[in-house]
Design an enzyme around this catalytic site. Structure first.
Site, PDB file in Angstrom:
ATOM      1  N   TYR A 158       1.925  15.737  58.720  1.00 12.96           N
ATOM      2  CA  TYR A 158       1.867  15.472  57.114  1.00 12.96           C
ATOM      3  C   TYR A 158       3.244  15.731  56.685  1.00 12.96           C
ATOM      4  O   TYR A 158       3.653  14.895  55.958  1.00 12.96           O
ATOM      5  CB  TYR A 158       0.913  16.550  56.510  1.00 12.96           C
ATOM      6  CG  TYR A 158      -0.690  16.371  56.806  1.00 12.96           C
ATOM      7  CD1 TYR A 158      -1.153  15.201  57.036  1.00 12.96           C
ATOM      8  CD2 TYR A 158      -1.510  17.411  57.079  1.00 12.96           C
ATOM      9  CE1 TYR A 158      -2.440  14.973  57.514  1.00 12.96           C
ATOM     10  CE2 TYR A 158      -2.859  17.645  57.688  1.00 12.96           C
ATOM     11  CZ  TYR A 158      -3.322  16.075  57.608  1.00 12.96           C
ATOM     12  OH  TYR A 158      -4.554  15.798  58.052  1.00 12.96           O
ATOM     13  N   GLN A 159       3.945  16.682  57.255  1.00 11.41           N
ATOM     14  CA  GLN A 159       5.454  16.581  56.868  1.00 11.41           C
ATOM     15  C   GLN A 159       6.071  15.605  57.229  1.00 11.41           C
ATOM     16  O   GLN A 159       7.103  15.254  56.324  1.00 11.41           O
ATOM     17  CB  GLN A 159       6.103  18.144  57.512  1.00 11.41           C
ATOM     18  CG  GLN A 159       5.351  19.295  56.925  1.00 11.41           C
ATOM     19  CD  GLN A 159       5.587  20.709  57.534  1.00 11.41           C
ATOM     20  OE1 GLN A 159       6.047  20.449  58.845  1.00 11.41           O
ATOM     21  NE2 GLN A 159       5.202  21.731  57.094  1.00 11.41           N
TER      22      GLN A 159
END
Length: 198
Positions: A158-159
């Protein structure tokens, strides 16, 4: 990978829960509740679901379907009156005020579930699922929650796509482990160098 409509999604919930169980190892008594939640999510506005399938081996093919589910993802337009949306909205208000909450949740696409079977993890399937799901969405932001385990495979994914922490060490009502709530502006970056903001 292919997109499935609501009837196909509902028909497949059992197979999707098999992937969820393999990936998350939840208490089995939670599965009927998860099944009911997924049924309810399917009627939310803007619902979209994608499954990733793999061919079964010829040995396992006998008497069974020719493919099995390797992963899945789904989401919908978040709105007031939906449990997750309302809980997170209030937590964001408490943290940074109403404007902060509105920045993220006035027009969100909420990714409800993303799971890849352990046998298919580490091959980029999760990235392909989430980028495909978010492609062309009309909403302004994408938001989701994930177990708050810094450095986990999910958090790194996600990052890398530009999502940033909106809440960390967050406990949803009813108990359970701490979660991170993450968000990014849409369109979703495929390879972001820094977290995006709405």
């Amino acid at each position: 990978m292919r997109e499935i409509d609501v009837p196909a999604f509902r028909k497949r919930i059992g197979a999707l829960l098999d992937v969820y169980t393999a990936a998350m190892d939840p208490p089995l008594d939670q599965l009927p509740g998860r099944h009911a939640i997924m049924q309810r999510h399917a009627v939310y506005p803007g619902f979209r679901a994608i499954v990733a399938e793999r061919r079964r081996s010829t040995i396992r093919l006998l008497g069974g379907p020719p493919t099995e589910t390797a992963g899945f993802i789904y989401g919908f337009h978040g709105a007031q009156g939906q449990w997750w949306h309302d809980v997170v909205y209030q937590a964001l208000v408490d943290l940074g005020g109403r404007r902060h909450a509105e920045d993220w949740l006035a027009d969100p696409f909420e990714v409800a579930e993303l799971h890849v079977h352990p046998d298919a993890q580490g091959q980029g399937l999760g990235r392909r699922l989430i980028t495909e799901l978010c492609e062309g969405r009309p909403e302004r932001t994408v938001v989701l929650s994930t177990l708050d385990r810094p450095g986990s495979r999910a958090r790194r994914l996600y990052q890398s796509l530009g999502l940033t922490d909106l809440l960390s060490d967050f406990e949803f009502p009813g108990g359970g482990p701490p979660y991170a709530v993450m968000g990014a502006a849409l369109p979703l970056a495929r390879y972001a160098s820094a977290p995006s903001r709405p």
